[in-house]
Design a protein around this motif. Structure first.
Motif, PDB file in Angstrom:
ATOM      1  N   ASP A   1      27.106  19.876   9.939  1.00  0.00           N
ATOM      2  CA  ASP A   1      27.542  20.414  11.231  1.00  0.00           C
ATOM      3  C   ASP A   1      28.457  19.432  11.952  1.00  0.00           C
ATOM      4  O   ASP A   1      29.468  19.816  12.534  1.00  0.00           O
ATOM      5  N   TYR A   2      28.105  18.157  11.908  1.00  0.00           N
ATOM      6  CA  TYR A   2      28.915  17.125  12.566  1.00  0.00           C
ATOM      7  C   TYR A   2      30.302  17.034  11.919  1.00  0.00           C
ATOM      8  O   TYR A   2      31.315  16.950  12.604  1.00  0.00           O
ATOM      9  N   GLN A   3      30.342  17.071  10.613  1.00  0.00           N
ATOM     10  CA  GLN A   3      31.623  16.985   9.911  1.00  0.00           C
ATOM     11  C   GLN A   3      32.518  18.175  10.213  1.00  0.00           C
ATOM     12  O   GLN A   3      33.731  18.035  10.338  1.00  0.00           O
ATOM     13  N   ILE A   4      31.936  19.349  10.352  1.00  0.00           N
ATOM     14  CA  ILE A   4      32.709  20.550  10.694  1.00  0.00           C
ATOM     15  C   ILE A   4      33.319  20.392  12.082  1.00  0.00           C
ATOM     16  O   ILE A   4      34.464  20.761  12.311  1.00  0.00           O
ATOM     17  N   ALA A   5      32.554  19.809  13.003  1.00  0.00           N
ATOM     18  CA  ALA A   5      33.019  19.643  14.383  1.00  0.00           C
ATOM     19  C   ALA A   5      33.913  18.419  14.583  1.00  0.00           C
ATOM     20  O   ALA A   5      34.583  18.311  15.602  1.00  0.00           O
ATOM     21  N   SER A   6      33.925  17.500  13.639  1.00  0.00           N
ATOM     22  CA  SER A   6      34.659  16.244  13.793  1.00  0.00           C
ATOM     23  C   SER A   6      35.757  16.129  12.739  1.00  0.00           C
ATOM     24  O   SER A   6      35.478  16.185  11.545  1.00  0.00           O
ATOM     25  N   ASP A   7      36.957  15.945  13.199  1.00  0.00           N
ATOM     26  CA  ASP A   7      38.069  15.770  12.271  1.00  0.00           C
ATOM     27  C   ASP A   7      38.014  14.399  11.620  1.00  0.00           C
ATOM     28  O   ASP A   7      37.698  13.403  12.257  1.00  0.00           O
ATOM     29  N   ASN A   8      38.322  14.360  10.364  1.00  0.00           N
ATOM     30  CA  ASN A   8      38.531  13.125   9.626  1.00  0.00           C
ATOM     31  C   ASN A   8      37.316  12.197   9.571  1.00  0.00           C
ATOM     32  O   ASN A   8      37.461  10.978   9.669  1.00  0.00           O
ATOM     33  N   VAL A   9      36.128  12.775   9.449  1.00  0.00           N
ATOM     34  CA  VAL A   9      34.904  11.992   9.299  1.00  0.00           C
ATOM     35  C   VAL A   9      34.115  12.548   8.117  1.00  0.00           C
ATOM     36  O   VAL A   9      33.996  13.761   7.959  1.00  0.00           O
TER      37      VAL A   9
ATOM     38  N   SER B   1      16.119  17.104   7.834  1.00  0.00           N
ATOM     39  CA  SER B   1      17.268  17.942   8.191  1.00  0.00           C
ATOM     40  C   SER B   1      18.575  17.164   8.323  1.00  0.00           C
ATOM     41  O   SER B   1      19.581  17.712   8.757  1.00  0.00           O
ATOM     42  N   ALA B   2      18.593  15.910   7.916  1.00  0.00           N
ATOM     43  CA  ALA B   2      19.768  15.058   8.103  1.00  0.00           C
ATOM     44  C   ALA B   2      21.033  15.621   7.453  1.00  0.00           C
ATOM     45  O   ALA B   2      22.102  15.606   8.056  1.00  0.00           O
ATOM     46  N   ALA B   3      20.941  16.108   6.255  1.00  0.00           N
ATOM     47  CA  ALA B   3      22.134  16.623   5.570  1.00  0.00           C
ATOM     48  C   ALA B   3      22.715  17.828   6.301  1.00  0.00           C
ATOM     49  O   ALA B   3      23.941  17.962   6.408  1.00  0.00           O
ATOM     50  N   ASP B   4      21.857  18.708   6.817  1.00  0.00           N
ATOM     51  CA  ASP B   4      22.341  19.869   7.570  1.00  0.00           C
ATOM     52  C   ASP B   4      23.048  19.432   8.849  1.00  0.00           C
ATOM     53  O   ASP B   4      24.101  19.959   9.207  1.00  0.00           O
ATOM     54  N   LEU B   5      22.464  18.466   9.555  1.00  0.00           N
ATOM     55  CA  LEU B   5      23.087  17.959  10.772  1.00  0.00           C
ATOM     56  C   LEU B   5      24.414  17.273  10.464  1.00  0.00           C
ATOM     57  O   LEU B   5      25.383  17.411  11.210  1.00  0.00           O
TER      58      LEU B   5
ATOM     59  N   CYS C   1      19.991   4.241  16.505  1.00  0.00           N
ATOM     60  CA  CYS C   1      19.074   5.354  16.494  1.00  0.00           C
ATOM     61  C   CYS C   1      19.776   6.451  17.268  1.00  0.00           C
ATOM     62  O   CYS C   1      19.663   6.502  18.468  1.00  0.00           O
ATOM     63  N   PHE C   2      20.565   7.256  16.659  1.00  0.00           N
ATOM     64  CA  PHE C   2      21.366   8.223  17.377  1.00  0.00           C
ATOM     65  C   PHE C   2      20.505   9.384  17.834  1.00  0.00           C
ATOM     66  O   PHE C   2      19.714   9.914  17.081  1.00  0.00           O
ATOM     67  N   PHE C   3      20.686   9.793  19.114  1.00  0.00           N
ATOM     68  CA  PHE C   3      19.897  10.888  19.640  1.00  0.00           C
ATOM     69  C   PHE C   3      20.318  12.178  18.972  1.00  0.00           C
ATOM     70  O   PHE C   3      21.288  12.237  18.269  1.00  0.00           O
ATOM     71  N   VAL C   4      19.583  13.217  19.214  1.00  0.00           N
ATOM     72  CA  VAL C   4      19.692  14.504  18.544  1.00  0.00           C
ATOM     73  C   VAL C   4      19.495  14.276  17.043  1.00  0.00           C
ATOM     74  O   VAL C   4      20.391  14.499  16.235  1.00  0.00           O
ATOM     75  N   ALA C   5      18.293  13.792  16.752  1.00  0.00           N
ATOM     76  CA  ALA C   5      17.930  13.518  15.365  1.00  0.00           C
ATOM     77  C   ALA C   5      18.986  12.653  14.717  1.00  0.00           C
ATOM     78  O   ALA C   5      19.623  13.008  13.734  1.00  0.00           O
ATOM     79  N   SER C   6      19.145  11.487  15.343  1.00  0.00           N
ATOM     80  CA  SER C   6      20.114  10.509  14.872  1.00  0.00           C
ATOM     81  C   SER C   6      21.532  11.008  15.044  1.00  0.00           C
ATOM     82  O   SER C   6      22.418  10.738  14.254  1.00  0.00           O
ATOM     83  N   MET C   7      21.695  11.735  16.121  1.00  0.00           N
ATOM     84  CA  MET C   7      22.981  12.157  16.670  1.00  0.00           C
ATOM     85  C   MET C   7      23.819  13.080  15.800  1.00  0.00           C
ATOM     86  O   MET C   7      25.011  13.124  15.954  1.00  0.00           O
ATOM     87  N   ALA C   8      23.219  13.791  14.945  1.00  0.00           N
ATOM     88  CA  ALA C   8      23.958  14.721  14.099  1.00  0.00           C
ATOM     89  C   ALA C   8      25.063  14.023  13.328  1.00  0.00           C
ATOM     90  O   ALA C   8      26.011  14.620  12.866  1.00  0.00           O
ATOM     91  N   LEU C   9      24.895  12.742  13.194  1.00  0.00           N
ATOM     92  CA  LEU C   9      25.877  11.916  12.507  1.00  0.00           C
ATOM     93  C   LEU C   9      25.390  11.714  11.092  1.00  0.00           C
ATOM     94  O   LEU C   9      25.043  10.631  10.726  1.00  0.00           O
ATOM     95  N   LEU C  10      25.288  12.719  10.320  1.00  0.00           N
ATOM     96  CA  LEU C  10      24.672  12.657   9.001  1.00  0.00           C
ATOM     97  C   LEU C  10      25.454  13.548   8.058  1.00  0.00           C
ATOM     98  O   LEU C  10      26.064  14.485   8.476  1.00  0.00           O
ATOM     99  N   ALA C  11      25.409  13.317   6.752  1.00  0.00           N
ATOM    100  CA  ALA C  11      26.359  14.098   5.979  1.00  0.00           C
ATOM    101  C   ALA C  11      26.027  14.455   4.563  1.00  0.00           C
ATOM    102  O   ALA C  11      25.079  14.018   4.020  1.00  0.00           O
ATOM    103  N   ALA C  12      26.897  15.216   3.984  1.00  0.00           N
ATOM    104  CA  ALA C  12      26.796  15.602   2.600  1.00  0.00           C
ATOM    105  C   ALA C  12      28.167  15.988   2.095  1.00  0.00           C
ATOM    106  O   ALA C  12      28.784  15.230   1.366  1.00  0.00           O
ATOM    107  N   ALA C  13      28.634  17.168   2.475  1.00  0.00           N
ATOM    108  CA  ALA C  13      29.874  17.707   1.913  1.00  0.00           C
ATOM    109  C   ALA C  13      31.088  16.834   2.193  1.00  0.00           C
ATOM    110  O   ALA C  13      31.337  16.466   3.310  1.00  0.00           O
TER     111      ALA C  13
END
Length: 142
Positions: A49-57, A42-46, A8-20
């Motif tokens: 954002d996470y993918q933009i901030a994280s390399d190779n994920v 809002s999972a896809a938006d988070l 259960c990742f914090f910050v709405a499941s830790m912004a560890l969510l994706a799409a692109a």
């Protein structure tokens, strides 16, 4: 195969969510895929954002219409060995998954100060002894 991680990742499941999905240039490793299940709108938006901030994920979000639908799919996935890497859960559902040995102990990966970042009551909901199976969500003072 990725080891099953339910958290259960914090910050709405830790912004560890994706799409692109982004493609790596030739010769570079492909983004590591993370499968995340949630009913959070809002999972896809988070995730983006996470993918933009994280390399190779690369985070793949599977969005369900409700917690109940998520849990039904999750229980089936656990039984068939097809569980996601991460999922948003309510506290009450953690003991069932712990009983089925479907949770990964996150304690070795957390900073020593992790528990102090949350109210004690919330930390007790996601841990048993020294083992930590999730990170609290919605834990602000009432």
């Amino acid at each position: 195969m990725w080891r099953f991680l339910i958290a259960c990742f914090f910050v709405a499941s830790m912004a560890l969510l994706a799409a692109a999905q982004t493609e790596s240039p030739p010769g570079l490793p492909q983004p590591a895929p993370i499968e995340f299940w949630t009913w959070q709108p809002s999972a896809a938006d988070l995730a983006e954002d996470y993918q933009i901030a994280s390399d190779n994920v690369r985070v793949n979000v599977r969005r369900f219409s409700s917690g109940a639908e998520t849990y039904q799919a999750l229980l089936t996935a656990v039984k068939t060995g097809q569980a996601p890497d991460a999922v948003r859960l309510e506290y009450a559902f953690l003991p069932l998954l712990q009983h089925q040995n479907a949770l990964l102990d996150l304690e070795p990966t957390l900073p020593a100060t992790a528990a102090s970042e949350f109210p004690a009551w919330a930390w007790k909901q996601v841990s048993v002894g020294r083992s930590v199976y999730a990170l609290p969500v919605d834990s602000s003072p009432v």
